[in-house]
Motif scaffolding. Structure first.
Motif, PDB file in Angstrom:
ATOM      1  N   MET A   1       1.092  -1.298  -0.015  1.00  0.00           N
ATOM      2  CA  MET A   1       0.067  -0.167   0.032  1.00  0.00           C
ATOM      3  C   MET A   1       0.982   1.214  -0.024  1.00  0.00           C
ATOM      4  N   SER A   2       0.576   2.221  -0.845  1.00  0.00           N
ATOM      5  CA  SER A   2       1.567   3.294  -0.990  1.00  0.00           C
ATOM      6  C   SER A   2       0.892   4.637  -0.378  1.00  0.00           C
ATOM      7  N   ASP A   3      -0.342   4.611   0.198  1.00  0.00           N
ATOM      8  CA  ASP A   3      -0.657   5.554   1.022  1.00  0.00           C
ATOM      9  C   ASP A   3      -1.222   6.807  -0.016  1.00  0.00           C
ATOM     10  N   TRP A   4      -1.737   6.598  -0.893  1.00  0.00           N
ATOM     11  CA  TRP A   4      -2.517   7.674  -1.598  1.00  0.00           C
ATOM     12  C   TRP A   4      -3.338   8.488  -1.001  1.00  0.00           C
ATOM     13  N   ARG A   5      -3.583   9.891  -1.032  1.00  0.00           N
ATOM     14  CA  ARG A   5      -4.503  10.399  -0.579  1.00  0.00           C
ATOM     15  C   ARG A   5      -4.811  11.571  -1.136  1.00  0.00           C
ATOM     16  N   LEU A   6      -6.096  12.010  -1.225  1.00  0.00           N
ATOM     17  CA  LEU A   6      -6.601  13.437  -1.657  1.00  0.00           C
ATOM     18  C   LEU A   6      -6.191  14.316  -0.721  1.00  0.00           C
ATOM     19  N   THR A   7      -5.554  15.449  -1.504  1.00  0.00           N
ATOM     20  CA  THR A   7      -4.844  16.443  -0.816  1.00  0.00           C
ATOM     21  C   THR A   7      -5.446  17.856  -1.078  1.00  0.00           C
ATOM     22  N   GLY A   8      -6.519  17.839  -1.730  1.00  0.00           N
ATOM     23  CA  GLY A   8      -6.908  19.262  -2.025  1.00  0.00           C
ATOM     24  C   GLY A   8      -8.512  19.034  -2.396  1.00  0.00           C
ATOM     25  N   LYS A   9      -9.233  19.996  -2.551  1.00  0.00           N
ATOM     26  CA  LYS A   9     -10.545  19.971  -3.086  1.00  0.00           C
ATOM     27  C   LYS A   9     -10.712  19.748  -4.651  1.00  0.00           C
ATOM     28  N   ALA A  10     -11.676  18.647  -4.943  1.00  0.00           N
ATOM     29  CA  ALA A  10     -11.778  18.278  -6.176  1.00  0.00           C
ATOM     30  C   ALA A  10     -12.502  19.461  -6.990  1.00  0.00           C
ATOM     31  N   GLY A  11     -12.121  19.663  -8.192  1.00  0.00           N
ATOM     32  CA  GLY A  11     -12.719  20.604  -9.010  1.00  0.00           C
ATOM     33  C   GLY A  11     -12.809  20.405 -10.397  1.00  0.00           C
ATOM     34  N   TRP A  12     -12.991  21.378 -11.216  1.00  0.00           N
ATOM     35  CA  TRP A  12     -12.953  21.206 -12.591  1.00  0.00           C
ATOM     36  C   TRP A  12     -12.317  22.238 -13.424  1.00  0.00           C
ATOM     37  N   ASP A  13     -11.674  21.551 -14.543  1.00  0.00           N
ATOM     38  CA  ASP A  13     -10.717  22.277 -15.311  1.00  0.00           C
ATOM     39  C   ASP A  13     -11.296  23.370 -16.227  1.00  0.00           C
ATOM     40  N   GLU A  14     -11.218  24.641 -16.098  1.00  0.00           N
ATOM     41  CA  GLU A  14     -11.992  25.809 -16.554  1.00  0.00           C
ATOM     42  C   GLU A  14     -11.956  25.586 -18.131  1.00  0.00           C
TER      43      GLU A  14
ATOM     44  N   ALA B   1     -11.696   6.615  -7.870  1.00  0.00           N
ATOM     45  CA  ALA B   1     -13.168   6.103  -7.989  1.00  0.00           C
ATOM     46  C   ALA B   1     -14.077   6.454  -6.592  1.00  0.00           C
ATOM     47  N   GLU B   2     -13.543   6.387  -5.728  1.00  0.00           N
ATOM     48  CA  GLU B   2     -14.165   6.607  -4.291  1.00  0.00           C
ATOM     49  C   GLU B   2     -14.586   8.211  -4.416  1.00  0.00           C
ATOM     50  N   ALA B   3     -13.421   8.850  -4.777  1.00  0.00           N
ATOM     51  CA  ALA B   3     -13.385  10.364  -4.669  1.00  0.00           C
ATOM     52  C   ALA B   3     -14.706  10.929  -5.817  1.00  0.00           C
ATOM     53  N   GLN B   4     -14.654  10.392  -6.820  1.00  0.00           N
ATOM     54  CA  GLN B   4     -15.788  10.520  -7.750  1.00  0.00           C
ATOM     55  C   GLN B   4     -17.335   9.909  -6.905  1.00  0.00           C
ATOM     56  N   ASP B   5     -17.373   9.072  -6.360  1.00  0.00           N
ATOM     57  CA  ASP B   5     -18.723   8.712  -5.932  1.00  0.00           C
ATOM     58  C   ASP B   5     -19.072   9.740  -4.732  1.00  0.00           C
ATOM     59  N   GLN B   6     -18.146  10.417  -3.956  1.00  0.00           N
ATOM     60  CA  GLN B   6     -18.183  11.488  -3.175  1.00  0.00           C
ATOM     61  C   GLN B   6     -18.819  12.753  -3.603  1.00  0.00           C
ATOM     62  N   GLU B   7     -18.044  13.115  -4.859  1.00  0.00           N
ATOM     63  CA  GLU B   7     -17.899  14.519  -5.453  1.00  0.00           C
ATOM     64  C   GLU B   7     -19.381  14.549  -6.331  1.00  0.00           C
TER      65      GLU B   7
END
Length: 54
Positions: A1-14, A43-49
């Motif tokens: 396991m490499s400990d990937w984590r989200l480190t900022g708020k997801a958003g959209w490229d303008e 995939a988990e992040a997409q389910d939450q956003e």
């Protein structure tokens, strides 16, 4: 396991309208299964956003 984590708020490229996620890996090297772990995290992040279409 490499400990990937989200480190900022997801958003959209303008310019492209594509989803943007800020992630950090908890180590200094890339491993063979990193793409699998990162794919699961996104995939988990997409389910939450909320979708941009909503």
């Amino acid at each position: 396991m490499s400990d990937w984590r989200l480190t900022g708020k997801a958003g959209w490229d303008e310019d492209t309208g594509e989803a943007v996620y800020y992630v950090t890996k908890g180590s200094t090297s890339l491993n063979a299964n990193d793409h699998v772990e990162l794919g699961k995290l996104l995939a988990e992040a997409q389910d939450q956003e909320p979708s941009r279409e909503n």
